[in-house]
Scaffold this active site. Structure first.
Site, PDB file in Angstrom:
ATOM      1  N   HIS B 103       4.483 -12.315  11.291  1.00  0.00           N
ATOM      2  CA  HIS B 103       4.550 -13.098  10.055  1.00  0.00           C
ATOM      3  C   HIS B 103       5.933 -13.717   9.905  1.00  0.00           C
ATOM      4  O   HIS B 103       6.086 -14.932  10.046  1.00  0.00           O
ATOM      5  CB  HIS B 103       4.214 -12.205   8.851  1.00  0.00           C
ATOM      6  N   HIS B 122       6.819  -7.624   4.281  1.00  0.00           N
ATOM      7  CA  HIS B 122       5.769  -8.106   3.366  1.00  0.00           C
ATOM      8  C   HIS B 122       4.510  -7.260   3.461  1.00  0.00           C
ATOM      9  O   HIS B 122       3.426  -7.738   3.208  1.00  0.00           O
ATOM     10  CB  HIS B 122       5.491  -9.592   3.641  1.00  0.00           C
TER      11      HIS B 122
END
Lengths: 821, 173
Positions: B103, B122
């Site tokens: 990501h 995250h």
């Protein structure tokens, strides 16, 4: 094995690639991206002088680098008829997302139609007409002629009630100010269609009547308020999954600065888990209330706050209605509106009673009240409140939302820094239409009218009732039957002239059929019933303006061609109007035909200027383009020094205007608790064992219409999941991945078992809107007042129908919650 | 817990150091120069076949830090103790993954109880027993997994990766 692309390298963006402003068009947050395009036989190089980043790409780049993009951010598409490379990557300079991309937006490029890479071949690329027992490709003129001729037979001047319309009202996606205006002008100006609905509900109405009636627009804050507040209250929402970068880029910084967080949700979500990690467990309060009891909770908090005197007396005196009742309760207003005193009397609820109704501890309700309103160091406490479908599509919509806004008003937390009582939102907004006053309030319950045999012609603009409506089992049964009557009539007249065909269609309509025109970007489930299918384009395939959850308006610049001959919806609406005008004139209905003039638009910008710009003359494409991915927060109040001047948050002057009252005073809502309010809910709860709570997931959200053709997403969840407690599974003889049937008094559907230890016994959560298992099949037709659907309060039984099929053998069924290891 | 922290640190160190050393595969991997006469290329990226460890070095559920295709690409070898798809070795239970989150490039930490690699940035979670499938998260790809081979001596070689690694537009630099 999990899905892998086996992409080892990607073409490098050259220095001279074209760069376009892009706002992600999927969810309300509207993250900033840039689309880079360049000729197909060229690429940049790894040396700093050879690529768009000026970076040395022969080296490993660090975390959060701008000089990297995932395979999902790359594709090959057409631009002005030429094949070009396309990269769409997050914009670090955008205030909304600061370079973050979600699992949805960061796949925008991959989710474009490409004839080279083969992605999104499901996109419609030409008009289709039902002929010879199937859909046949044809020209726009041929398709629109048929639409106009059949439609003209059922409408007349001042009588358009047999034309039913389902039309999106959102921004983003294929919506936007251009397209809501195009459709709005056609149906609300040229015509006065009253039998209509919006993409996600069975009527043409507000989702938040009470907030607006109280004077409070539902998008009144700025995202930065999350970083300026003492307490964040999240109600019936799961922002880490459905407003991801609002959570990550704005809520998390607020938590790290010490904000306390309250969640009101029967279910433990990944948002709660993440908040506990960021704020610390001691600063997170999860009120896991019984489904549908939010109103009792809010009224108890409101009562307690007022009794304790934790209220903003000056604000109440200056900005809210003084007296008793300003608006009595009636069929249009499901609760009286008026002063704080009136609301205090009507909403009175003790903490002890609420604890019983809601199934939570009294101490937790008191803690919530204190976190929201107890003065801190002698100062008013700041609290930002955000809510979404948990209460919007929940029990007693009007009163529940009103009760939440009551708390915001009583504590002076609207129009202030670190405050706001706001919807989190689904799609972006982009609504600009002529008045809808003729629709009436309550608005017609369109889906039920269709089930009852009403409506002769049905125009559908990017709605898929089959996947997302309530009472879906019955709706599909009736709609299949009624549209099939027309298909059969058309089949029986194969080879006939246009006039004979129209006669045959009208004959079937008069016998109880319905003629279905479907405007969409893909062939949807309800589109299977269509007689004419018209292909639309999406954001990026057209220039498109919309605003996000803090009213931030941006222009997405067109960076690629739409598929085939597809068009922006506004231009499709214009084409419909022009064909209607022509047909009506041919029929000698000149006066009526005149109503369909004024659609001489060559491009979407013309529709923007014809609509939005007339009310907001400062706002033009050129000026929005210059404002880039940060855009401007609406309402725009001027143009100064080459920049549009916006409004960071609403009501900072303490004047409340959304209700249109001349005194500009906000009203309190006097809605007392009255149990499960929508018809049939209490009976269902009594007769079925499991709560079938429902909603969205991180990867199955606003882009699901595209993602049903996306391998990465459909690999993860080939079927909608049903989160269920392992002990409930054991009693039902279920293993992970087994397929179950969920059934009740109104229908049945199927889902895939996902063991979830945090799910409470008897309380399941099913993924909503799935193409492979429509949760709406088991939601009854009962709606709240003003035709607000009540999806969330649904009960049913569960039985196993299949062992886990081979298609789920590779799936992980582990906890979705992050752990620190 | 200690183990995880160390893994995180390794990831951080490697990021901070950056990748100054280009590997042998770099020339084949990068862009064709604009010479008048074109050079013949190959369709597939050529990965180095690097020895990462010997099966004897691995203990069940204890991650071994490795780097592949080069030292600047941190990863991990895991002996899961149960046969999994893509697993090699005598028990079919040895797998290897990149430990850079696809990501935003944060270093992943191993959760030995769940056998997942988790991202502190995250909250993404990848299942080491399911080919690195993202259980939940914001990455738009599942975790890059190594194509592994074990020779007669029990030496474990990586011969390729099945997804693009974060932070490089060519897996082999």
């Amino acid at each position: 094995m999990a899905y892998k692309r086996n992409v080892d390298r990607l073409p490098i963006i050259p220095k001279d690639a074209k760069k376009h402003n892009v706002t992600c068009h999927y969810c309300i947050v509207g993250c900033g991206y840039h689309a880079y395009t360049w000729p197909i036989k060229k690429e940049g190089g790894p040396a700093p002088g050879q690529n768009a980043f000026g970076a040395d790409l022969s080296k490993q780049q660090g975390p959060e680098t701008e000089a990297w993009y995932a395979p999902s951010m790359y594709n090959v598409v057409k631009q002005n008829g030429q094949d070009v490379h396309l990269v769409i990557k997050p914009d670090k300079g955008c205030a909304v997302n600061a370079g973050l991309g979600s699992v949805r937006g960061a796949r925008m490029a991959e989710n474009r139609r490409s004839d080279i890479t083969g992605t999104q071949q499901q996109r419609l690329d030409q008009p289709l007409v039902w002929r010879y027992g199937t859909w046949q490709p044809t020209s726009w003129d041929d398709a629109l002629d048929l639409v106009a001729r059949v439609t003209a037979r059922v409408i007349d001047k001042d009588n358009e009630d047999d034309l039913f319309v389902s039309m999106f009202d959102h921004g983003g996606s294929a919506g936007g100010y251009e397209n809501t205006w195009g459709t709005g002008k056609l149906y609300f100006q040229s015509m006065k269609v009253k039998n209509c609905r919006i993409h996600n509900r069975p009527a043409y109405n507000s989702e938040v009547h009470s907030s607006r009636d109280m004077g409070v627009d539902e998008l009144n804050y700025a995202y930065s308020d999350y970083g300026l507040t003492d307490t964040i209250m999240i109600v019936g929402a799961n922002p880490l999954e459905t407003q991801t970068n609002l959570f990550l880029n704005h809520m998390v910084p607020g938590m790290r600065k010490g904000a306390k967080v309250i969640f009101v949700d029967p279910r433990r979500t990944v948002s709660i888990n993440a908040a506990e990690i960021e704020a610390g467990k001691e600063s997170v309060l999860h009120l896991a209330i019984n489904s549908g009891t939010d109103l009792a909770l809010f009224n108890a908090i409101f009562t307690h706050i007022v009794e304790k005197g934790w209220i903003d007396k000056d604000f109440i005196a200056k900005s809210t209605f003084q007296g008793d009742t300003a608006q009595p309760q009636n069929a249009q207003f499901p609760a009286p509106l008026g002063s704080l005193e009136m609301a205090k009397a009507e909403c009175k609820m003790s903490v002890a009673d609420a604890a019983k109704i809601c199934g939570v501890a009294e101490a937790d309700i008191l803690k919530a009240a204190s976190w929201i309103a107890e003065p801190k160091d002698g100062q008013r406490r700041k609290c930002v409140t955000a809510y979404e479908k948990g209460i919007i599509w929940g029990n007693d919509n009007y009163r529940t939302i009103g009760a939440l806004v009551n708390i915001g008003l009583a504590t002076g937390n609207i129009g202030r820094e670190g405050g706001g009582v706001c919807r989190l939102g689904g799609h972006q907004e982009g609504y600009f239409r002529p008045s809808d006053a003729h629709v009436g309030r309550p608005a017609p319950y369109l889906d039920q009218l269709i089930i009852a045999g009403q409506g002769k012609v049905h125009h559908i603009w990017a709605n898929d009732h089959y996947k997302t409506t309530l009472n879906a089992s019955e709706f599909k049964r009736v709609y299949n039957k009624r549209t099939n009557m027309v298909k059969e009539a058309m089949d029986a007249r194969a080879g006939a002239t246009r006039e004979e065909l129209v006669d045959a269609i009208v004959g079937a309509i008069e016998a109880g059929g319905i003629f279905s025109v479907n405007v969409d970007i893909i062939h949807t489930q309800i589109g299977q019933c269509a007689h004419v299918i018209l292909p639309a384009v999406e954001s990026g395939e057209m220039n498109l303006t919309s605003m996000n959850g803090e009213r931030r308006m941006r222009l997405v610049e067109k960076y690629m061609d739409g598929p085939g001959s597809s068009k922006p919806d506004c231009l499709i609406a214009a084409g419909m109007a022009q064909h209607l005008e022509r047909v009506l004139r041919e029929e000698g209905r000149n006066e009526y035909a005149d109503q369909f003039k004024g659609y001489d638009w060559k491009a979407e910008e013309d529709a923007f200027m014809d609509g939005y710009n007339t009310a907001h003359p400062d706002v033009t494409y050129d000026r929005l383009r210059a404002m880039g991915n940060n855009g401007v927060q609406e309402p725009v109040v001027g143009f100064k020094d080459g920049k549009l001047v916006g409004t960071m948050r609403l009501y900072t002057d303490g004047n409340f205007t959304r209700h249109g009252r001349e005194d500009k005073k906000a009203l309190f809502c006097g809605g007392g608790w009255r149990g499960l309010q929508a018809p049939g809910k209490a009976t269902q709860k009594a007769n079925y064992k499991f709560l079938i709570n429902n909603g969205r997931s991180n990867i199955n959200w606003q882009n699901w219409f595209l993602d049903k053709d996306n391998d990465f997403v459909s690999d993860r969840y080939p079927y909608p999941f049903l989160e269920i407690n392992p002990e409930d599974m054991a009693e039902l003889g279920l293993k992970a991945g087994d397929l179950v049937e969920v059934y009740n008094d109104v229908g049945a559907t199927q889902a895939m078992t996902y063991p979830t230890p945090t799910a409470r016994r008897g309380e399941t959560f099913m993924l909503f809107g799935a193409p492979t298992g429509t949760q709406g099949n088991v939601i009854n037709a009962g709606v709240n007042e003003l035709i607000l659907p009540n999806y969330k309060q649904t009960w049913g039984n569960i039985r196993k129908i299949s062992d886990a099929p081979s298609t789920v053998a590779h799936l992980s069924f582990k906890s979705k919650e992050y752990t620190t290891g | 817990m200690k183990r995880c922290d160390r893994l995180v640190d390794v990831g951080r160190r490697q990021f901070l150091r950056g990748g100054a050393v280009a590997t042998a595969g770099a020339a084949a991997a990068t862009v064709v120069p604009t010479d008048a006469k074109a050079k013949p290329g190959t369709a597939l990226l050529r990965y180095p076949a690097n020895k990462l460890a010997n099966v004897k070095d691995l203990k069940t559920n204890e991650p071994l830090d490795v780097g592949y295709p080069d030292a600047d690409a941190p990863g991990v070898l895991l002996k899961l103790g149960k046969k999994v798809e893509g697993g090699v070795g005598p028990d079919g239970d040895i797998v290897g993954f990149s430990t850079v989150c696809p990501h935003k490039g944060f270093p992943l930490a191993y959760d030995g109880d769940r056998r997942t690699l988790n991202c502190p940035g995250h909250y993404s979670v990848f299942d080491c027993e399911a080919g690195g499938q993202q259980v939940w998260g914001q990455a738009t790809q599942n975790l890059p997994q190594y194509i592994l081979k074990v020779d007669d001596k029990g030496d474990i070689y990586a011969e390729g990766v099945d997804e693009l690694l974060y932070g490089r537009l060519s897996n082999v630099l």
